[in-house]
Scaffold this motif. Structure first.
Motif, short mmCIF file in Angstrom:
data_model
loop_
_atom_site.label_atom_id
_atom_site.label_comp_id
_atom_site.label_asym_id
_atom_site.label_seq_id
_atom_site.Cartn_x
_atom_site.Cartn_y
_atom_site.Cartn_z
N LEU A 37 2.03 44.64 11.24
CA LEU A 37 2.74 45.85 11.69
C LEU A 37 2.89 46.85 10.55
CD1 LEU A 37 5.53 44.32 13.95
CD2 LEU A 37 3.55 45.67 14.67
N GLY A 38 3.14 46.35 9.34
CA GLY A 38 3.27 47.24 8.19
C GLY A 38 1.98 47.98 7.88
N ALA A 44 -1.17 54.50 10.45
CA ALA A 44 -0.77 55.59 11.33
C ALA A 44 -0.20 56.75 10.53
CB ALA A 44 0.26 55.09 12.35
N GLY A 45 0.57 56.45 9.49
CA GLY A 45 1.11 57.51 8.65
C GLY A 45 0.03 58.21 7.85
N LEU A 62 6.72 56.81 9.33
CA LEU A 62 5.70 55.77 9.51
C LEU A 62 5.30 55.15 8.18
CD1 LEU A 62 3.42 57.43 12.21
CD2 LEU A 62 4.68 55.28 12.44
N ILE A 63 5.13 55.98 7.16
CA ILE A 63 4.75 55.46 5.85
C ILE A 63 5.88 54.60 5.29
CG2 ILE A 63 4.22 56.12 3.47
CD1 ILE A 63 2.71 58.55 4.69
N GLY A 64 7.12 55.07 5.44
CA GLY A 64 8.26 54.27 4.99
C GLY A 64 8.38 52.96 5.75
N LEU A 69 7.96 47.16 5.94
CA LEU A 69 7.46 45.97 6.63
C LEU A 69 6.57 45.12 5.72
CD1 LEU A 69 6.73 47.50 10.12
CD2 LEU A 69 8.28 45.61 9.65
N ALA A 70 5.91 45.74 4.78
CA ALA A 70 5.06 44.97 3.87
C ALA A 70 5.87 44.24 2.80
CB ALA A 70 4.04 45.90 3.20
#
Length: 95
Positions: A37-38, A44-45, A62-64, A69-70
């Motif tokens: 997901l990350g 996507a970002g 999205l980037i955040g 998530l990573a």
């Protein structure tokens, strides 16, 4: 440089044992799912597109979310998931 040699020697001298498979299946699946997901949120970002073109507010979200998530922490995973879900809801509400 000596640290790299020691790390390479350790990695190359150990038999392949599947480092992810040393834990119970539950935490391993959570780790893999949040990593996927990350990376999807980061992509996507970076591409400025999720369900539709991202706005100037959604792109950094999205980037955040992807970075959070990573990062291997439950609090970071929760925050990243909340950001990603927020962006999905924002895009679904936008016409």
């Amino acid at each position: 440089c000596s640290r790299m040699r020691r790390a390479r020697r350790w990695v190359l001298s150990q038999p392949p044992s599947g480092l992810l498979l040393k834990d119970a299946p539950g935490p391993t699946l959570v780790t893999v799912a949040t990593a996927v997901l990350g990376i999807a949120a980061l992509a996507a970002g970076a591409q400025n597109w999720l369900l539709r073109q991202a706005s100037h507010v959604e792109r950094p979200m999205l980037i955040g979310a992807g970075v959070l998530l990573a990062y291997p922490d439950f609090i970071a995973d929760g925050l990243g998931l909340a950001l990603a879900i927020t962006v999905v809801v924002m895009q679904k509400m936008r016409k």
